[in-house]
Structure formats: structure tokens, C-alpha cells
Design an enzyme around this catalytic site. Structure first.
Site, mmCIF file in Angstrom:
data_model
loop_
_atom_site.group_PDB
_atom_site.id
_atom_site.type_symbol
_atom_site.label_atom_id
_atom_site.label_comp_id
_atom_site.label_asym_id
_atom_site.label_seq_id
_atom_site.Cartn_x
_atom_site.Cartn_y
_atom_site.Cartn_z
ATOM 1 C CD GLU A 295 -2.778 1.148 2.447
ATOM 2 O OE1 GLU A 295 -3.533 0.155 2.507
ATOM 3 O OE2 GLU A 295 -2.799 2.071 3.278
ATOM 4 C CE1 TYR B 127 -10.122 9.947 -4.176
ATOM 5 C CE2 TYR B 127 -11.754 9.805 -2.430
ATOM 6 C CZ TYR B 127 -11.334 10.297 -3.651
ATOM 7 O OH TYR B 127 -12.158 11.150 -4.344
ATOM 8 N NE ARG C 290 -17.664 6.046 7.697
ATOM 9 C CZ ARG C 290 -17.761 5.953 9.002
ATOM 10 N NH1 ARG C 290 -18.893 5.566 9.545
ATOM 11 N NH2 ARG C 290 -16.731 6.220 9.786
ATOM 12 C CG ASP D 279 -12.595 7.574 9.666
ATOM 13 O OD1 ASP D 279 -13.663 6.977 9.913
ATOM 14 O OD2 ASP D 279 -11.481 7.061 9.793
ATOM 15 C CE LYS E 274 10.551 6.782 5.027
ATOM 16 N NZ LYS E 274 9.586 7.123 6.081
HETATM 17 P P1 FAD Z 1 -18.168 1.020 6.957
HETATM 18 O O1 FAD Z 1 -18.133 -0.394 6.526
HETATM 19 O O2 FAD Z 1 -19.255 1.880 6.417
HETATM 20 O O3 FAD Z 1 -18.185 1.042 8.540
HETATM 21 C C1 FAD Z 1 -18.002 2.244 9.271
HETATM 22 C C2 FAD Z 1 -18.702 2.107 10.627
HETATM 23 O O4 FAD Z 1 -20.107 2.106 10.411
HETATM 24 C C3 FAD Z 1 -18.366 0.789 11.344
HETATM 25 O O5 FAD Z 1 -18.337 1.027 12.716
HETATM 26 C C4 FAD Z 1 -19.547 -0.111 10.975
HETATM 27 O O6 FAD Z 1 -19.759 -1.124 11.941
HETATM 28 C C5 FAD Z 1 -20.684 0.905 10.929
HETATM 29 N N1 FAD Z 1 -21.782 0.506 10.026
HETATM 30 C C6 FAD Z 1 -21.664 -0.075 8.818
HETATM 31 N N2 FAD Z 1 -22.887 -0.304 8.298
HETATM 32 C C7 FAD Z 1 -23.797 0.149 9.204
HETATM 33 C C8 FAD Z 1 -25.233 0.185 9.244
HETATM 34 N N3 FAD Z 1 -25.968 -0.286 8.251
HETATM 35 N N4 FAD Z 1 -25.800 0.756 10.344
HETATM 36 C C9 FAD Z 1 -25.063 1.257 11.372
HETATM 37 N N5 FAD Z 1 -23.696 1.226 11.370
HETATM 38 C C10 FAD Z 1 -23.076 0.689 10.308
HETATM 39 N N6 FAD Z 1 -9.654 5.843 5.047
HETATM 40 C C11 FAD Z 1 -9.448 6.824 4.142
HETATM 41 O O7 FAD Z 1 -9.908 7.953 4.346
HETATM 42 N N7 FAD Z 1 -8.762 6.599 2.979
HETATM 43 C C12 FAD Z 1 -8.250 5.385 2.670
HETATM 44 O O8 FAD Z 1 -7.636 5.213 1.625
HETATM 45 C C13 FAD Z 1 -8.431 4.324 3.606
HETATM 46 N N8 FAD Z 1 -7.962 3.081 3.358
HETATM 47 C C14 FAD Z 1 -8.196 2.076 4.250
HETATM 48 C C15 FAD Z 1 -7.751 0.782 3.950
HETATM 49 C C16 FAD Z 1 -7.971 -0.269 4.833
HETATM 50 C C17 FAD Z 1 -7.492 -1.662 4.472
HETATM 51 C C18 FAD Z 1 -8.633 -0.030 6.071
HETATM 52 C C19 FAD Z 1 -8.827 -1.149 7.048
HETATM 53 C C20 FAD Z 1 -9.083 1.259 6.384
HETATM 54 C C21 FAD Z 1 -8.892 2.313 5.475
HETATM 55 N N9 FAD Z 1 -9.369 3.598 5.719
HETATM 56 C C22 FAD Z 1 -9.162 4.605 4.800
HETATM 57 C C23 FAD Z 1 -10.055 3.920 6.983
HETATM 58 C C24 FAD Z 1 -11.585 3.685 6.895
HETATM 59 O O9 FAD Z 1 -12.151 4.490 5.887
HETATM 60 C C25 FAD Z 1 -12.171 4.068 8.262
HETATM 61 O O10 FAD Z 1 -11.692 3.185 9.247
HETATM 62 C C26 FAD Z 1 -13.688 4.126 8.338
HETATM 63 O O11 FAD Z 1 -14.068 4.571 9.640
HETATM 64 C C27 FAD Z 1 -14.381 2.794 8.130
HETATM 65 O O12 FAD Z 1 -14.506 2.555 6.808
HETATM 66 P P2 FAD Z 1 -15.335 1.285 6.280
HETATM 67 O O13 FAD Z 1 -15.148 1.269 4.827
HETATM 68 O O14 FAD Z 1 -15.039 0.073 7.046
HETATM 69 O O15 FAD Z 1 -16.834 1.790 6.624
#
Ligand code: FAD
Length: 298
Positions: free
Chosen positions: A17, A49, A107, A109, A282
Site C-alpha cells: 500500500e 484516498y 466509507r 472518516d 518506503k
Molecule cells: P463502513 O463499513 O461503512 O463502517 C463504518 C462504521 O459504520 C463501522 O463502525 C460499521 O460497523 C458501521 N456501520 C456499517 N454499516 C452500518 C449500518 N448499516 N448501520 C449502522 N452502522 C453501520 N480511510 C481513508 O480515508 N482513505 C483510505 O484510503 C483508507 N484506506 C483504508 C484501507 C484499509 C485496508 C482499512 C482497514 C481502512 C482504510 N481507511 C481509509 C479507513 C476507513 O475508511 C475508516 O476506518 C472508516 O471509519 C471505516 O470505513 P469502512 O469502509 O469500514 O466503513
């Protein structure tokens, strides 16, 4: 190549990554690292992203350049936070036109203090997955199969959902919406990862799970990681190993790399489908781990 095809190939996928730099000099340094990574022939490389906004164009620029100028399979991360459906459609069309056939759907943050429901057309990553699935098929990506879609998994929990049973249901919703595989948050405690993997299995989450590994290389890096990956457990034996090296930068790096190497060895022994290295752009630490493992990506 569709990531599902890579993952069904039989051997462990190895991926790296990167994050998009903010400056031209940062880009030049990253391209030098990428030139060192390329001979390792990773299964894919992913590019983060910025959910906040400022580096988003740099993600697109880097991904398209990787596609055009290297042999690497680039997988852009795409966050839906703050985006409309039209925004996402435009980005997907741009990737499809550039021959990019895989997306890591997240999603993201909200910036501190933002009201999450007020921004964008998507609430959860599962909504984005379903949208990417439909758009990919419409655009005829991967000969009509659509984009290969990865999603995030959190072996040690996600701070917004303390109920871990519910959290697995949310992960399952992403898979049911069309995700092909899961990439995990970084972790240092393999026991927690194996337990979570077994719980995914019980929840009938059957797609491949790729383990996220990040070697600790500095004392400050350790603190930064604790901030970035809130909730991650730092086993006492890891902290003791680092503490013994206090004041010796080289020894801290060696101890961190040793820990991550042992994590990877255990994962390989247990037939993990893939290992994803958070490289921080790196190549040194990742290369050292990779060389000792005796694996070959494809
Ligand atoms: P979701 O799956 O939508 O979950 C987010 C939260 O909402 C969780 O607590 C989940 O339990 C809850 N939730 C899901 N569905 C529901 C529902 N129907 N009702 C109520 N609650 C629900 N962030 C960036 O900004 N850019 C990046 O490039 C990036 N890359 C990442 C790569 C990896 C491998 C990982 C593990 C994380 C990355 N993140 C990145 C961070 C990530 O975007 C955040 O941790 C974010 O808070 C969670 O994203 P998610 O896609 O899991 O969201």
C-alpha cells in the site's frame, strides 16, 4: 486483472500500500521506492484516498501512472464520505477508461466535528460497494464482470461499533453487496486476527481475507500507529522487545521488522490468502520481511 482471479490462483497474494504524496519531491521519492518494489512482482499495489479532500487528485494521478508506466496492478482506494453519486460515477468512469479494473471501497472518516449524515449520498461502505458493482457492469469493466471490489475489515473492532456481533453483520453486508475480498486494518496480535477470522467464517463470510501488516520501524512511528489505528492492541511482549531497544534506532527497527516477519510466517503457516503491507511509501522494511519469508507473489 480482476483481484478475485489473483486470489483464486492458489498461492498467497502479496500486496503493498502507498499513499499519494502532497509534493513533487514526495512523488519523486515514491517513484524511486516503486522502482525498488516492482521487481518483487506483487499481486497488486493499492493507493490510499484522502477522505478529507486535498490529495484526492493525486490518488487518481498516481494510479493512472502506475497503470500506464509499470507492470504493477494498481488498486485505488475510494471513500464515499462527502461524495455524491455523480462524483463517484465520474471517478469510476475515469478509472474504467484508464484500464483500472479494481477498487478498494471504503466509507472514510469525516473530518473531526463533521455531521456524518449531512454529507454525501452514501452512508456506509456497503452502499458504495453496491453502487460500484452496478456501475462496473454498466461500464463493461473486466469484460462485463464489473470492478473487482475489496472492503475493509477490523479484526480488533471499529471504534464506532462497540458491539462486535453487530460489526460482523456490517462486514457481511459489504460482502453481500458485492465485495470480492476483505483487507484488514493493521494488527500486531495474530491471536486476535485468527479468532476474528473464525468469527467471519461462522458468519458465513466466505470471501478471501487479506491480512494487513505494518512493521514498526521507529519509536515515533509506534505512537503514530496507535493514533491512526485506534483500538489496535499492542501485545506486552512487543512493547517489551521495543523497550529493550530504547535509545537505539537501529535496534528498534530490527525488533519491529522481526515482529512483523514472525507475524507473516505464522499467517503463511495458517494458509492466509493474502498479506497486505502498509509500506508508508518506503521499501526497506517491507523488502527485508519479504526476502526472509521465501514467498513469491505473482
Ligand atoms: P463502513 O463499513 O461503512 O463502517 C463504518 C462504521 O459504520 C463501522 O463502525 C460499521 O460497523 C458501521 N456501520 C456499517 N454499516 C452500518 C449500518 N448499516 N448501520 C449502522 N452502522 C453501520 N480511510 C481513508 O480515508 N482513505 C483510505 O484510503 C483508507 N484506506 C483504508 C484501507 C484499509 C485496508 C482499512 C482497514 C481502512 C482504510 N481507511 C481509509 C479507513 C476507513 O475508511 C475508516 O476506518 C472508516 O471509519 C471505516 O470505513 P469502512 O469502509 O469500514 O466503513
Amino acid at each position: 486483472m480482476h483481484i478475485a482471479d489473483i486470489l483464486s490462483g492458489g498461492s498467497t497474494s502479496i500486496s503493498f500500500e502507498f499513499f499519494p504524496p502532497k509534493t513533487d519531491s514526495g512523488f519523486e521519492a515514491l517513484y524511486r521506492s516503486i522502482a525498488e518494489f516492482e521487481p518483487l512482482a506483487p499481486s497488486f499495489v493499492s493507493v490510499t484516498y484522502g477522505a478529507g479532500g486535498s490529495t484526492r487528485d493525486n490518488t487518481h494521478r498516481l494510479v493512472v501512472r502506475l497503470r500506464r508506466e509499470t507492470s504493477l496492478e494498481p488498486v485505488p482506494h475510494l471513500t464515499c464520505f462527502g461524495h455524491t453519486k455523480d462524483d463517484i460515477r465520474r471517478i469510476l468512469e475515469m478509472y474504467a477508461a484508464a484500464g483500472v479494473g479494481n477498487i478498494l471501497a471504503l466509507r472514510g472518516d469525516p473530518p473531526a466535528g463533521a455531521r456524518i449524515l449531512a454529507l454525501g449520498d452514501f452512508q456506509h461502505a456497503a452502499d458504495l460497494v453496491a453502487f460500484i458493482r452496478r456501475e462496473g457492469e454498466r461500464l463493461g469493466v473486466n469484460d462485463g464482470r464489473g470492478f473487482g471490489i475489496g472492503v475493509a475489515g477490523f479484526p480488533e473492532g471499529h471504534p464506532e461499533t462497540p458491539n462486535t456481533l453487530v460489526q460482523i453483520e456490517h462486514l457481511k453486508a459489504k460482502v453481500d453487496a458485492g465485495a470480492d475480498y476483505i483487507v484488514t486494518q493493521l494488527f500486531f496480535d495474530n491471536g486476535a486476527f485468527h479468532d476474528w477470522r473464525a468469527r467471519c467464517d461462522l458468519a458465513r463470510i466466505k470471501v478471501p481475507i487479506i491480512a494487513g501488516i505494518m512493521p514498526i520501524t521507529t519509536a515515533t512511528g509506534l505512537r503514530r500507529m496507535a493514533d491512526l489505528a485506534a483500538g489496535t492492541r499492542f501485545p506486552a511482549s512487543l512493547l517489551k522487545a521495543l523497550d529493550r531497544c530504547r535509545g537505539d534506532a537501529r535496534a528498534i527497527e530490527d525488533a519491529g521488522i522481526h515482529w512483523a516477519t514472525e507475524q507473516c510466517r505464522d499467517l503463511l503457516d495458517k494458509d492466509i490468502p493474502g498479506i497486505h503491507f502498509y509500506t508508508l511509501n518506503k521499501s526497506d522494511a517491507t523488502q527485508r520481511i519479504y526476502r526472509t519469508l521465501g514467498v513469491r507473489a505473482r
